[in-house]
Design a protein around this motif. Structure first.
Motif, short mmCIF file in Angstrom:
data_model
loop_
_atom_site.label_atom_id
_atom_site.label_comp_id
_atom_site.label_asym_id
_atom_site.label_seq_id
_atom_site.Cartn_x
_atom_site.Cartn_y
_atom_site.Cartn_z
N VAL A 1 -22.16 81.03 10.08
CA VAL A 1 -21.22 80.76 8.97
C VAL A 1 -21.97 80.76 7.64
O VAL A 1 -21.49 81.31 6.65
CB VAL A 1 -20.48 79.42 9.21
CG1 VAL A 1 -19.71 78.98 7.98
CG2 VAL A 1 -19.54 79.54 10.40
N ALA A 2 -23.15 80.15 7.61
CA ALA A 2 -23.95 80.14 6.37
C ALA A 2 -24.31 81.56 5.95
O ALA A 2 -24.26 81.90 4.76
CB ALA A 2 -25.21 79.30 6.56
N MET A 3 -24.64 82.41 6.93
CA MET A 3 -24.97 83.81 6.62
C MET A 3 -23.74 84.54 6.09
O MET A 3 -23.85 85.32 5.13
CB MET A 3 -25.51 84.50 7.87
CG MET A 3 -25.92 85.93 7.63
SD MET A 3 -27.28 86.12 6.47
CE MET A 3 -28.63 85.50 7.42
N ALA A 4 -22.58 84.30 6.68
CA ALA A 4 -21.35 84.94 6.21
C ALA A 4 -21.04 84.53 4.77
O ALA A 4 -20.68 85.37 3.93
CB ALA A 4 -20.19 84.61 7.14
N ARG B 1 -21.01 85.83 -0.97
CA ARG B 1 -21.45 85.44 -2.31
C ARG B 1 -22.31 86.52 -2.96
O ARG B 1 -22.19 86.81 -4.14
CB ARG B 1 -22.22 84.13 -2.23
CG ARG B 1 -22.61 83.65 -3.59
CD ARG B 1 -22.88 82.21 -3.63
NE ARG B 1 -23.19 81.90 -5.03
CZ ARG B 1 -23.94 80.92 -5.40
NH1 ARG B 1 -24.43 80.10 -4.53
NH2 ARG B 1 -24.20 80.72 -6.67
N PHE B 2 -23.19 87.14 -2.18
CA PHE B 2 -24.04 88.20 -2.70
C PHE B 2 -23.20 89.38 -3.18
O PHE B 2 -23.38 89.87 -4.29
CB PHE B 2 -25.03 88.67 -1.62
CG PHE B 2 -25.84 89.86 -2.04
CD1 PHE B 2 -26.91 89.72 -2.91
CD2 PHE B 2 -25.53 91.13 -1.58
CE1 PHE B 2 -27.66 90.81 -3.31
CE2 PHE B 2 -26.27 92.22 -1.97
CZ PHE B 2 -27.34 92.07 -2.83
N PHE B 3 -22.27 89.83 -2.36
CA PHE B 3 -21.46 91.00 -2.74
C PHE B 3 -20.46 90.68 -3.84
O PHE B 3 -20.04 91.59 -4.56
CB PHE B 3 -20.75 91.59 -1.51
CG PHE B 3 -21.67 92.40 -0.66
CD1 PHE B 3 -22.27 93.54 -1.16
CD2 PHE B 3 -21.95 92.02 0.63
CE1 PHE B 3 -23.14 94.30 -0.39
CE2 PHE B 3 -22.81 92.76 1.42
CZ PHE B 3 -23.41 93.90 0.91
N SER B 4 -20.09 89.42 -4.01
CA SER B 4 -19.16 89.09 -5.10
C SER B 4 -19.80 89.26 -6.48
O SER B 4 -19.10 89.42 -7.47
CB SER B 4 -18.63 87.66 -4.93
OG SER B 4 -19.67 86.72 -5.13
N THR C 1 -21.92 91.78 -7.26
CA THR C 1 -22.46 93.14 -7.34
C THR C 1 -22.33 93.75 -8.73
O THR C 1 -23.26 94.39 -9.22
CB THR C 1 -21.77 94.05 -6.30
OG1 THR C 1 -22.01 93.51 -5.01
CG2 THR C 1 -22.31 95.46 -6.35
N ARG C 2 -21.21 93.56 -9.39
CA ARG C 2 -21.02 94.16 -10.72
C ARG C 2 -21.94 93.56 -11.77
O ARG C 2 -22.20 94.17 -12.79
CB ARG C 2 -19.57 94.00 -11.16
CG ARG C 2 -18.59 94.77 -10.30
CD ARG C 2 -17.18 94.61 -10.78
NE ARG C 2 -16.87 93.20 -10.93
CZ ARG C 2 -15.93 92.71 -11.70
NH1 ARG C 2 -15.19 93.51 -12.41
NH2 ARG C 2 -15.72 91.42 -11.78
N LEU C 3 -22.46 92.37 -11.53
CA LEU C 3 -23.29 91.69 -12.52
C LEU C 3 -24.78 92.00 -12.38
O LEU C 3 -25.57 91.69 -13.27
CB LEU C 3 -23.09 90.18 -12.40
CG LEU C 3 -21.65 89.68 -12.53
CD1 LEU C 3 -21.59 88.19 -12.25
CD2 LEU C 3 -21.09 89.99 -13.91
N TYR C 4 -25.19 92.60 -11.28
CA TYR C 4 -26.61 92.83 -11.02
C TYR C 4 -27.17 93.95 -11.88
O TYR C 4 -26.50 94.91 -12.18
CB TYR C 4 -26.85 93.16 -9.55
CG TYR C 4 -26.46 92.07 -8.59
CD1 TYR C 4 -26.71 90.74 -8.88
CD2 TYR C 4 -25.84 92.37 -7.40
CE1 TYR C 4 -26.34 89.75 -8.00
CE2 TYR C 4 -25.48 91.38 -6.51
CZ TYR C 4 -25.73 90.07 -6.82
OH TYR C 4 -25.37 89.09 -5.95
N ARG C 5 -28.45 93.81 -12.21
CA ARG C 5 -29.20 94.89 -12.85
C ARG C 5 -29.79 95.74 -11.73
O ARG C 5 -30.37 95.22 -10.79
CB ARG C 5 -30.33 94.34 -13.70
CG ARG C 5 -29.88 93.60 -14.91
CD ARG C 5 -31.10 93.09 -15.68
NE ARG C 5 -30.67 92.34 -16.83
CZ ARG C 5 -31.48 91.59 -17.56
NH1 ARG C 5 -32.76 91.51 -17.26
NH2 ARG C 5 -31.03 90.94 -18.59
N HIS C 6 -29.66 97.03 -11.87
CA HIS C 6 -30.21 97.93 -10.86
C HIS C 6 -31.32 98.76 -11.51
O HIS C 6 -31.06 99.56 -12.40
CB HIS C 6 -29.12 98.85 -10.29
CG HIS C 6 -28.04 98.09 -9.58
ND1 HIS C 6 -28.17 97.63 -8.30
CD2 HIS C 6 -26.81 97.69 -10.00
CE1 HIS C 6 -27.08 97.00 -7.94
NE2 HIS C 6 -26.24 97.01 -8.95
#
Length: 186
Positions: free
Chosen positions: A111-114, A119-122, A124-129
């Motif tokens: 559950v913690a991993m899910a 949270r990580f994918f939410s 995505t638009r804010l990350y610097r690539h």
């Protein structure tokens, strides 16, 4: 993680144990499900472990002094929580597995991993690539060759005399950032 939880919870997949005789027997199917889940965990861990800290570092701009401070703080908190997770995994989760049940002991980290994945994918638009700057293996070999060739070269005291220390913010290597000069690993 879900596979490990299911292999420890569902009666058809969970090995049967005779408590009086102290033995547990697993069928071929139960072994396949259990080991497949373990191999998937190993594969996922091997894929993400080396990338997480690098991706976290890419979120900060080394050119901005304030972001350099935030980057150091990020790594402090990052490794703090890695160690807290290891402590919880080696103590509390082991206690839960031994005293409550293996299904719950594997279910809690699943559950913690899910939650972590969502949270990580939410964000995505804010990350610097950062754009890749070629093969890291080539760069590593270049550093080794250059250090062997130049091991007797005296480093100038003034950093302005070093290679690539001009006002240009781009590195001579396409897609790479310049690294700050440091006396570490002299």
């Amino acid at each position: 993680m879900l596979g490990r939880t299911l292999s420890a919870s569902i009666l058809g997949i969970k090995p049967t144990c005779d408590v009086d005789k102290g033995n547990c027997e697993a069928t071929v199917t139960q072994n396949v499900v259990s080991f497949l889940a373990l191999y998937l965990i190993a594969l996922g861990t091997g894929d993400i472990k080396p990338c997480v800290s690098s991706f976290g570092a890419d979120q900060f701009d080394d050119a901005a002094a304030a972001e350099k401070v935030h980057k150091a703080s990020f790594f402090n908190w990052f490794y703090f929580f890695i160690n807290i997770g290891a402590l919880i995994g080696a103590s509390l989760l082991v206690w839960i597995q031994e005293n409550v049940g293996w299904g719950l002991g594997f279910g809690i980290p699943a559950v913690a991993m899910a939650i972590a994945v969502v949270r990580f994918f939410s964000g995505t638009r804010l990350y610097r690539h950062q754009k890749p700057g070629g093969s890291p293996l080539t760069r590593l070999c270049q550093v080794v060759v250059a250090s062997v060739r130049k091991y007797k070269v005296e480093v100038p005291e003034e950093s302005k005399l070093l290679y690539e220390i001009d006002a240009n913010t781009e590195s001579a290597i396409q897609g790479s950032r310049k690294l700050d000069h440091t006396n570490g690993l002299r």
